[in-house]
Design an enzyme around this catalytic site. Structure first.
Site, PDB file in Angstrom:
ATOM      1  N   GLU A 293      16.857   1.583 -18.799  1.00  0.00           N
ATOM      2  CA  GLU A 293      17.017   0.226 -18.257  1.00  0.00           C
ATOM      3  C   GLU A 293      18.160  -0.408 -19.018  1.00  0.00           C
ATOM      4  O   GLU A 293      18.133  -0.460 -20.249  1.00  0.00           O
ATOM      5  CB  GLU A 293      15.715  -0.573 -18.425  1.00  0.00           C
ATOM      6  CG  GLU A 293      14.557  -0.016 -17.596  1.00  0.00           C
ATOM      7  CD  GLU A 293      14.861   0.127 -16.116  1.00  0.00           C
ATOM      8  OE1 GLU A 293      15.643  -0.676 -15.573  1.00  0.00           O
ATOM      9  OE2 GLU A 293      14.343   1.074 -15.496  1.00  0.00           O
ATOM     10  N   CYS A 327      18.116  -9.296 -20.719  1.00  0.00           N
ATOM     11  CA  CYS A 327      18.846  -8.523 -19.714  1.00  0.00           C
ATOM     12  C   CYS A 327      18.751  -9.228 -18.366  1.00  0.00           C
ATOM     13  O   CYS A 327      19.613  -9.074 -17.513  1.00  0.00           O
ATOM     14  CB  CYS A 327      18.273  -7.125 -19.626  1.00  0.00           C
ATOM     15  SG  CYS A 327      16.496  -7.143 -19.500  1.00  0.00           S
TER      16      CYS A 327
HETATM   17  P1  NAD Z   1      23.072  -1.524 -27.348  1.00  0.00           P
HETATM   18  O1  NAD Z   1      23.541  -0.701 -26.208  1.00  0.00           O
HETATM   19  O2  NAD Z   1      24.065  -1.975 -28.350  1.00  0.00           O
HETATM   20  O3  NAD Z   1      21.968  -0.708 -28.185  1.00  0.00           O
HETATM   21  C1  NAD Z   1      20.834  -0.157 -27.556  1.00  0.00           C
HETATM   22  C2  NAD Z   1      20.375   1.037 -28.371  1.00  0.00           C
HETATM   23  O4  NAD Z   1      21.347   2.090 -28.226  1.00  0.00           O
HETATM   24  C3  NAD Z   1      20.279   0.752 -29.868  1.00  0.00           C
HETATM   25  O5  NAD Z   1      19.175   1.426 -30.422  1.00  0.00           O
HETATM   26  C4  NAD Z   1      21.570   1.300 -30.397  1.00  0.00           C
HETATM   27  O6  NAD Z   1      21.537   1.644 -31.760  1.00  0.00           O
HETATM   28  C5  NAD Z   1      21.771   2.521 -29.517  1.00  0.00           C
HETATM   29  N1  NAD Z   1      23.156   2.962 -29.444  1.00  0.00           N
HETATM   30  C6  NAD Z   1      24.287   2.223 -29.603  1.00  0.00           C
HETATM   31  N2  NAD Z   1      25.376   3.009 -29.471  1.00  0.00           N
HETATM   32  C7  NAD Z   1      24.925   4.254 -29.227  1.00  0.00           C
HETATM   33  C8  NAD Z   1      25.577   5.508 -29.009  1.00  0.00           C
HETATM   34  N3  NAD Z   1      26.904   5.615 -29.012  1.00  0.00           N
HETATM   35  N4  NAD Z   1      24.805   6.582 -28.771  1.00  0.00           N
HETATM   36  C9  NAD Z   1      23.453   6.479 -28.759  1.00  0.00           C
HETATM   37  N5  NAD Z   1      22.779   5.323 -28.968  1.00  0.00           N
HETATM   38  C10 NAD Z   1      23.513   4.219 -29.198  1.00  0.00           C
HETATM   39  O7  NAD Z   1      22.256  -2.741 -26.739  1.00  0.00           O
HETATM   40  P2  NAD Z   1      21.636  -4.002 -27.471  1.00  0.00           P
HETATM   41  O8  NAD Z   1      22.747  -4.911 -27.872  1.00  0.00           O
HETATM   42  O9  NAD Z   1      20.649  -3.602 -28.496  1.00  0.00           O
HETATM   43  O10 NAD Z   1      20.813  -4.659 -26.271  1.00  0.00           O
HETATM   44  C11 NAD Z   1      21.430  -5.417 -25.283  1.00  0.00           C
HETATM   45  C12 NAD Z   1      21.672  -4.603 -24.026  1.00  0.00           C
HETATM   46  O11 NAD Z   1      20.446  -4.067 -23.563  1.00  0.00           O
HETATM   47  C13 NAD Z   1      22.202  -5.475 -22.882  1.00  0.00           C
HETATM   48  O12 NAD Z   1      23.169  -4.746 -22.163  1.00  0.00           O
HETATM   49  C14 NAD Z   1      20.958  -5.722 -22.042  1.00  0.00           C
HETATM   50  O13 NAD Z   1      21.236  -6.028 -20.700  1.00  0.00           O
HETATM   51  C15 NAD Z   1      20.237  -4.418 -22.198  1.00  0.00           C
HETATM   52  N6  NAD Z   1      18.804  -4.568 -21.953  1.00  0.00           N
HETATM   53  C16 NAD Z   1      18.313  -4.162 -20.752  1.00  0.00           C
HETATM   54  C17 NAD Z   1      16.963  -4.312 -20.460  1.00  0.00           C
HETATM   55  C18 NAD Z   1      16.404  -3.867 -19.134  1.00  0.00           C
HETATM   56  O14 NAD Z   1      15.180  -3.796 -19.004  1.00  0.00           O
HETATM   57  N7  NAD Z   1      17.220  -3.586 -18.143  1.00  0.00           N
HETATM   58  C19 NAD Z   1      16.115  -4.891 -21.400  1.00  0.00           C
HETATM   59  C20 NAD Z   1      16.641  -5.287 -22.625  1.00  0.00           C
HETATM   60  C21 NAD Z   1      17.989  -5.114 -22.886  1.00  0.00           C
END
Ligand code: NAD
Length: 541
Positions: A293, A327
């Site tokens: 998501e 999100c």
């Molecule tokens: P992010 O993408 O920065 O991080 C999410 C996770 O991915 C973290 O655990 C992070 O450490 C990991 N990550 C980061 N870079 C990575 C890589 N290169 N390889 C593997 N893993 C990696 O997101 P965030 O800032 O923590 O959260 C915000 C984002 O999440 C927004 O885009 C939001 O829309 C989305 N979100 C979506 C939902 C949904 O249900 N659709 C819910 C909550 C948040």
């Protein structure tokens, strides 16, 4: 052995506590907040039965007071990740064979621990780590998480009860096996409940998990881990690791036993992980389940028949609660010319009453954004709007990171419906309004559908049922969660299963049986009571 078909307790949504002045819950959460703020803690990873410390640490700071140190957490080496995978695989046999009602009991106990003894601690940790107001912490870390646990246990029973038909003389049975191997859970910073659910939902269905929380949620993640342990979750079922996300992910994806990923976070990271899984596909014993998501560019579209004050309230709550870092947060708004000014005036009037600051002060509706990266992204977007001809800031537009990462709730008005802030996810307290001619309702709906790569949430305000019906059809694929006369945020487990399509994710609906189905691989067992003993069918004469 259980000689019964058990019935799990019927789930209901956890009531939201008010935290009104003088309430005992307010006193308790502020005491927990003060205690945690005053301590400096050291958080180890949890791998198998070990608290793993590596000496390679990073510090944790409240976003609203970034010079203050809450403590440090230890980061993994590649070897630690291999150990976490081994611990998950070791724990798998006993865990997957544990009777399902015992798994249910553990997570139901976890729900009660969050609802009772841990409530103030998990809320205070979420206020400190993610800078949530108490209301935002309560609806996330307490209520939503309790709901995920209680409802998922009921969905698990619903799945297990789903059995095929039988012809006379045979019995068909479906057994819902956990996936072969281990599941990788990767969670975002913005919801403590999502972090806890991504690992727990897969574990509940009999899987073992390597869980990597966001660097910016470690402080509340470690309380989730304490709760799992106190609830009786055996060692190795959920292994919590911290550190370089790319190294951790690459190590996990190298394993032939990688059985699936339960991811929530930004779209780009998810696409990148999906690509890597695709490249590694020959390595794996099974086709990994990919559940993600991701981002959104969530809309509010108001019809000329809508009530201006209701639309304005939807904008304020939808766009600015938790600083727009949901999100589902509304970030693009379409208003009809005839009532646009009235709606904008209501929004501006509300914004004048909104206070910004530390979540410890309960008068604040808006607190800080999560980190410097988010602050810079928003500050740059605001500066760009100031320079551009086709957009202007009509409210807010100030920011200050001297104490915390504070960005004022900001309203942009644009003449270009495809202006960059109408398309790009900024993930902060910035909403952009486009005003359309009243007569162009149909064209505007097409615009809403075509403007963004995402399809997560969206809201339509209208008192005209024909206009609503048209919107329901025109926007069928524009949002996985579609709201009529309500803000597009605040999905409740069991009531509004959550997820979006297009660039927003695989839409496996967190908080529903559909999501849990992704963590099992059904085995059909057909038993024939009196087997055939002659190969010849009657038609052979
Ligand atoms: P992010 O993408 O920065 O991080 C999410 C996770 O991915 C973290 O655990 C992070 O450490 C990991 N990550 C980061 N870079 C990575 C890589 N290169 N390889 C593997 N893993 C990696 O997101 P965030 O800032 O923590 O959260 C915000 C984002 O999440 C927004 O885009 C939001 O829309 C989305 N979100 C979506 C939902 C949904 O249900 N659709 C819910 C909550 C948040």
């Amino acid at each position: 052995m259980p000689n019964s078909v058990f019935q799990v307790p019927y789930p209901t949504n956890e009531p939201i506590l008010s935290y009104s002045p003088g309430s005992s819950e307010k006193e308790a959460v502020l005491a927990s907040y003060a205690k945690m703020f005053g301590e400096t803690i050291e958080i180890a990873m949890r791998i198998g039965d070990q608290d793993t410390k590596t000496g390679d640490t990073a510090s944790m700071h409240p976003p609203h007071d970034h010079k203050h140190i809450l403590g440090v957490y230890h980061k993994a080496s590649k070897k630690n990740i291999t150990e976490a995978i081994a611990a998950a695989l070791d724990a798998k046999k006993a865990w997957s064979q544990m009777p399902w009602e015992s798994r249910a009991s553990i997570f139901l106990k976890a729900a009660e621990l969050v609802a009772g003894p841990y409530r103030s601690r998990i809320n205070a940790a979420t206020m400190l780590a993610q800078s949530k107001t108490i209301h935002q912490a309560e609806i996330d870390a307490a209520c939503e998480y309790i709901d995920f646990l209680r409802f998922n246990v009921a969905f698990m029973q619903e799945i297990y009860e789903n059995q095929p038909e039988n012809d006379p003389g045979i019995w068909n049975r479906l057994s819902y096996r956990p996936l072969e191997g281990f599941v990788y859970a990767v969670s975002p910073f913005n919801f403590t409940a999502i972090a806890g659910n991504l690992c727990a939902s897969a574990a509940m269905m009999g899987n073992t998990v390597v869980w990597k929380p966001s660097d910016h949620q470690v402080f509340s993640a470690h309380i989730l881990m304490q709760i799992f342990r106190e609830a009786g979750l055996p060692d190795g079922v959920i292994n919590m690791v911290f550190g370089d996300p790319e190294m951790i992910t690459d190590t996990v994806l190298e394993s032939p036993d990688f059985a699936g990923i339960h991811y929530t976070g930004s779209t780009e990271v998810f696409r990148n992980i999906w690509g890597k899984i695709g490249k590694n596909i020959e390595r794996y014993r099974s086709y990994p389940r990919i559940v993600g998501e991701t981002g959104g560019k969530d809309f509010i579209v108001a019809h000329p028949s809508s009530h201006p004050k209701e639309v304005a309230t939807g904008i304020i709550r939808g766009a600015f609660e938790f600083q727009g870092q949901k999100c589902s947060a509304a970030s693009r708004v379409y208003l009809p010319q005839s009532i646009a000014n009235e709606i904008i005036d209501f929004v501006k009037a509300d914004l004048k009453t909104i206070k910004m600051g530390s979540p410890e002060n309960f008068e604040n509706f808006v607190t800080a954004v999560i980190h410097k990266g988010a602050f810079d992204r928003l500050a740059n977007a605001i500066e760009q709007v100031k320079k551009d001809q086709n957009a202007e800031i009509i409210a807010g537009g100030n920011y200050d990171d001297s104490k915390g990462y504070f960005v004022e709730p900001t309203v942009v008005l644009t003449k270009d419906p495809k202006y960059t802030t109408m398309k790009k996810e900024l993930f902060g307290p910035l909403v952009t309004i486009y005003i359309y001619p009243d007569a162009q309702w149909s064209e505007t709906l097409e615009l809403v559908d075509q403007t963004s790569e995402y399809a997560l949430t969206g809201a339509v305000y209208s008192q005209d049922r024909y206009a609503l019906e048209e919107a329901l059809k025109a926007l069928e694929n524009s949002a996985g969660n579609f709201y009529i006369n309500d803000k597009p945020t605040g999905a409740v487990v069991g009531q509004q299963p959550f997820g979006g399509a297009r660039g927003s994710g695989t839409n496996d609906k967190a908080g529903s049986a559909a999501n849990l189905m992704r963590w099992v691989s059904p085995r059909l067992i057909k038993e024939t009571f009196v087997p055939a003993n002659d190969y010849k069918y009657p038609f052979l004469g």
